[in-house]
Design an enzyme around this catalytic site. Structure first.
Site, PDB file in Angstrom:
ATOM      1  N   SER A 139       2.810  78.516  72.509  1.00  0.00           N
ATOM      2  CA  SER A 139       2.542  79.575  71.523  1.00  0.00           C
ATOM      3  C   SER A 139       1.222  79.291  70.836  1.00  0.00           C
ATOM      4  O   SER A 139       0.891  78.126  70.562  1.00  0.00           O
ATOM      5  CB  SER A 139       3.654  79.605  70.475  1.00  0.00           C
ATOM      6  OG  SER A 139       3.238  80.355  69.348  1.00  0.00           O
ATOM      7  N   TYR A 152       9.451  75.326  64.806  1.00  0.00           N
ATOM      8  CA  TYR A 152       9.009  75.957  66.056  1.00  0.00           C
ATOM      9  C   TYR A 152       7.612  75.451  66.436  1.00  0.00           C
ATOM     10  O   TYR A 152       7.364  75.070  67.587  1.00  0.00           O
ATOM     11  CB  TYR A 152       9.015  77.461  65.845  1.00  0.00           C
ATOM     12  CG  TYR A 152       8.477  78.327  66.956  1.00  0.00           C
ATOM     13  CD1 TYR A 152       9.327  78.814  67.943  1.00  0.00           C
ATOM     14  CD2 TYR A 152       7.137  78.715  66.996  1.00  0.00           C
ATOM     15  CE1 TYR A 152       8.845  79.657  68.940  1.00  0.00           C
ATOM     16  CE2 TYR A 152       6.654  79.553  67.988  1.00  0.00           C
ATOM     17  CZ  TYR A 152       7.520  80.022  68.956  1.00  0.00           C
ATOM     18  OH  TYR A 152       7.033  80.861  69.942  1.00  0.00           O
TER      19      TYR A 152
HETATM   20  P1  NAD Z   1      13.288  86.552  72.941  1.00  0.00           P
HETATM   21  O1  NAD Z   1      14.011  86.029  71.749  1.00  0.00           O
HETATM   22  O2  NAD Z   1      13.052  88.017  73.054  1.00  0.00           O
HETATM   23  O3  NAD Z   1      14.034  86.040  74.256  1.00  0.00           O
HETATM   24  C1  NAD Z   1      14.405  84.705  74.390  1.00  0.00           C
HETATM   25  C2  NAD Z   1      15.409  84.557  75.513  1.00  0.00           C
HETATM   26  O4  NAD Z   1      15.769  83.159  75.569  1.00  0.00           O
HETATM   27  C3  NAD Z   1      16.715  85.329  75.258  1.00  0.00           C
HETATM   28  O5  NAD Z   1      17.094  86.011  76.430  1.00  0.00           O
HETATM   29  C4  NAD Z   1      17.707  84.231  74.890  1.00  0.00           C
HETATM   30  O6  NAD Z   1      19.045  84.535  75.273  1.00  0.00           O
HETATM   31  C5  NAD Z   1      17.166  83.044  75.672  1.00  0.00           C
HETATM   32  N1  NAD Z   1      17.607  81.753  75.149  1.00  0.00           N
HETATM   33  C6  NAD Z   1      17.686  81.372  73.843  1.00  0.00           C
HETATM   34  N2  NAD Z   1      18.178  80.142  73.752  1.00  0.00           N
HETATM   35  C7  NAD Z   1      18.426  79.722  75.019  1.00  0.00           C
HETATM   36  C8  NAD Z   1      18.964  78.517  75.575  1.00  0.00           C
HETATM   37  N3  NAD Z   1      19.370  77.509  74.792  1.00  0.00           N
HETATM   38  N4  NAD Z   1      19.051  78.422  76.916  1.00  0.00           N
HETATM   39  C9  NAD Z   1      18.686  79.460  77.712  1.00  0.00           C
HETATM   40  N5  NAD Z   1      18.191  80.609  77.243  1.00  0.00           N
HETATM   41  C10 NAD Z   1      18.065  80.744  75.908  1.00  0.00           C
HETATM   42  O7  NAD Z   1      11.943  85.705  73.003  1.00  0.00           O
HETATM   43  P2  NAD Z   1      10.442  86.074  73.462  1.00  0.00           P
HETATM   44  O8  NAD Z   1       9.729  86.593  72.279  1.00  0.00           O
HETATM   45  O9  NAD Z   1      10.458  86.838  74.735  1.00  0.00           O
HETATM   46  O10 NAD Z   1       9.895  84.605  73.731  1.00  0.00           O
HETATM   47  C11 NAD Z   1       9.825  84.031  75.009  1.00  0.00           C
HETATM   48  C12 NAD Z   1       8.958  82.794  74.964  1.00  0.00           C
HETATM   49  O11 NAD Z   1       7.659  83.140  74.500  1.00  0.00           O
HETATM   50  C13 NAD Z   1       9.457  81.708  74.031  1.00  0.00           C
HETATM   51  O12 NAD Z   1       9.146  80.441  74.566  1.00  0.00           O
HETATM   52  C14 NAD Z   1       8.639  81.946  72.781  1.00  0.00           C
HETATM   53  O13 NAD Z   1       8.527  80.781  72.001  1.00  0.00           O
HETATM   54  C15 NAD Z   1       7.321  82.347  73.399  1.00  0.00           C
HETATM   55  N6  NAD Z   1       6.425  83.082  72.513  1.00  0.00           N
HETATM   56  C16 NAD Z   1       6.780  84.303  72.031  1.00  0.00           C
HETATM   57  C17 NAD Z   1       5.897  85.003  71.209  1.00  0.00           C
HETATM   58  C18 NAD Z   1       6.220  86.348  70.672  1.00  0.00           C
HETATM   59  O14 NAD Z   1       5.532  86.791  69.741  1.00  0.00           O
HETATM   60  N7  NAD Z   1       7.220  87.047  71.225  1.00  0.00           N
HETATM   61  C19 NAD Z   1       4.665  84.438  70.906  1.00  0.00           C
HETATM   62  C20 NAD Z   1       4.329  83.187  71.427  1.00  0.00           C
HETATM   63  C21 NAD Z   1       5.226  82.537  72.225  1.00  0.00           C
HETATM   64  C1  4PL Z   2       0.875  84.684  66.147  1.00  0.00           C
HETATM   65  O1  4PL Z   2       5.086  82.407  68.925  1.00  0.00           O
HETATM   66  O2  4PL Z   2       2.296  83.333  68.225  1.00  0.00           O
HETATM   67  C2  4PL Z   2       4.414  85.318  65.358  1.00  0.00           C
HETATM   68  C3  4PL Z   2       6.503  84.502  66.613  1.00  0.00           C
HETATM   69  N1  4PL Z   2       3.064  85.320  65.338  1.00  0.00           N
HETATM   70  O3  4PL Z   2       6.556  83.596  67.736  1.00  0.00           O
HETATM   71  C4  4PL Z   2       5.309  83.253  68.079  1.00  0.00           C
HETATM   72  C5  4PL Z   2       2.356  84.661  66.245  1.00  0.00           C
HETATM   73  C6  4PL Z   2       5.069  84.636  66.343  1.00  0.00           C
HETATM   74  C7  4PL Z   2       2.983  83.958  67.269  1.00  0.00           C
HETATM   75  C8  4PL Z   2       4.371  83.938  67.269  1.00  0.00           C
END
Ligand code: NAD
Ligand code: 4PL
Length: 246
Positions: A139, A152
């Site tokens: 992230s 996180y």
């Molecule tokens: P989300 O919450 O929409 O989806 C997460 C998925 O992970 C869900 O389907 C959930 O059931 C599953 N999950 C949760 N705990 C679990 C476990 N213990 N074992 C297996 N599966 C599990 O999340 P997202 O926003 O799509 O994020 C996906 C990835 O991207 C994550 O690693 C998150 O940290 C990263 N990320 C997201 C953002 C954002 O803004 N959405 C930004 C930067 C990084």
């Molecule tokens: C810029 O990883 O990268 C909110 C929530 N804002 O999970 C993230 C920023 C979120 C991010 C993320």
């Protein structure tokens, strides 16, 4: 492009959001995708959409026993593991002094321990075939120090460091390990949380304007997971419309 014909890819947390977009993209390009998520029902739906005999396996990535069973199932059903995308994570929003130790531990267990357990088991299978790609979803908060996500950010900082170290360890087997750092992205999880209110602020910092979508993240992951990325390892790339330049 059909870069994943005859390849087997595990994508964790792929029942929704960024993981589902990655799974669908790898499926479109020919991969048999293993959708590993705690949400079994939604995971099965995504697996069906991926085609190529893709399937779901209910898995908590922070549970060593479940990760072991997942890998036994995949090797039995698909014969090998070519690609691992460590995407599963908890995305909290909470002032840091309201995070109790149990919550801190839970975030570490899923977001960091899960990456260790999955990488350990998958790379053992990759070493047998002499081919492997690991892509860790990190992230851009590790560079920005984003508020309300201290545990996180700490866990993702661990993923960033682990990516470098694991690349060194697995280089001998020509297995690559890289990380992708999304910025704020409109996943189901984010849109159902207070993060949904941050898009305007984040957009102000971006070089390219607009709101990040899961489909904006998938192409970078697919590239690093592909055969042609064989000379890239230990790297971390921001996919965030230029919010953070590092
Ligand atoms: P989300 O919450 O929409 O989806 C997460 C998925 O992970 C869900 O389907 C959930 O059931 C599953 N999950 C949760 N705990 C679990 C476990 N213990 N074992 C297996 N599966 C599990 O999340 P997202 O926003 O799509 O994020 C996906 C990835 O991207 C994550 O690693 C998150 O940290 C990263 N990320 C997201 C953002 C954002 O803004 N959405 C930004 C930067 C990084
Ligand atoms: C810029 O990883 O990268 C909110 C929530 N804002 O999970 C993230 C920023 C979120 C991010 C993320």
């Amino acid at each position: 492009m059909k870069r994943f014909t005859d390849r087997v890819a595990i994508v964790t947390g792929a029942a929704q959001g960024i993981g589902a977009a990655i799974a669908r993209r790898l499926g479109e390009e020919g991969a048999t995708v293993v959708v590993a998520d705690v949400n079994e029902k939604a995971a099965a739906k995504v697996a069906k959409a991926c085609g190529n005999g893709s399937f779901a396996v209910a898995t908590d990535v922070g549970d060593a026993g479940q990760v072991k069973r997942l890998h036994e199932t995949v090797v039995k059903r698909a014969g090998k593991i070519d690609v691992l995308v460590n995407n599963a994570a908890i995305v909290p929003f909470q002032p840091w002094d309201q995070v109790d130790f149990d919550h801190w531990r839970q975030i570490m267990r899923v977001n960091l321990d899960g990456v260790f357990l999955m990488s350990r088991a998958s790379s053992d299978a990759m070493r047998k075939t002499g081919y492997g790609r690991i892509v860790n979803i990190c992230s851009n908060t590790i560079f920005a120090g984003t508020p309300n996500m201290a545990a996180y950010v700490a866990a993702k900082g661990g993923v960033f460091g682990f990516t470098r170290a694991l690349a060194t360890e697995l280089g001998a087997y020509r297995i690559t390990v890289n990380a992708v750092c999304p910025g704020l992205t409109a996943s189901e999880g984010v849109m159902a949380s207070p993060h949904a209110k941050a898009f305007e602020f984040v957009e102000m910092l971006q070089a390219i304007k607009g709101h990040g979508k899961p489909d904006d993240i998938a192409p970078a992951v697919a590239f690093l997971a592909s055969e042609e990325a064989q000379w890239i390892t230990g790297q971390t790339v921001n996919v965030d419309a230029g919010m953070v330049r590092w």
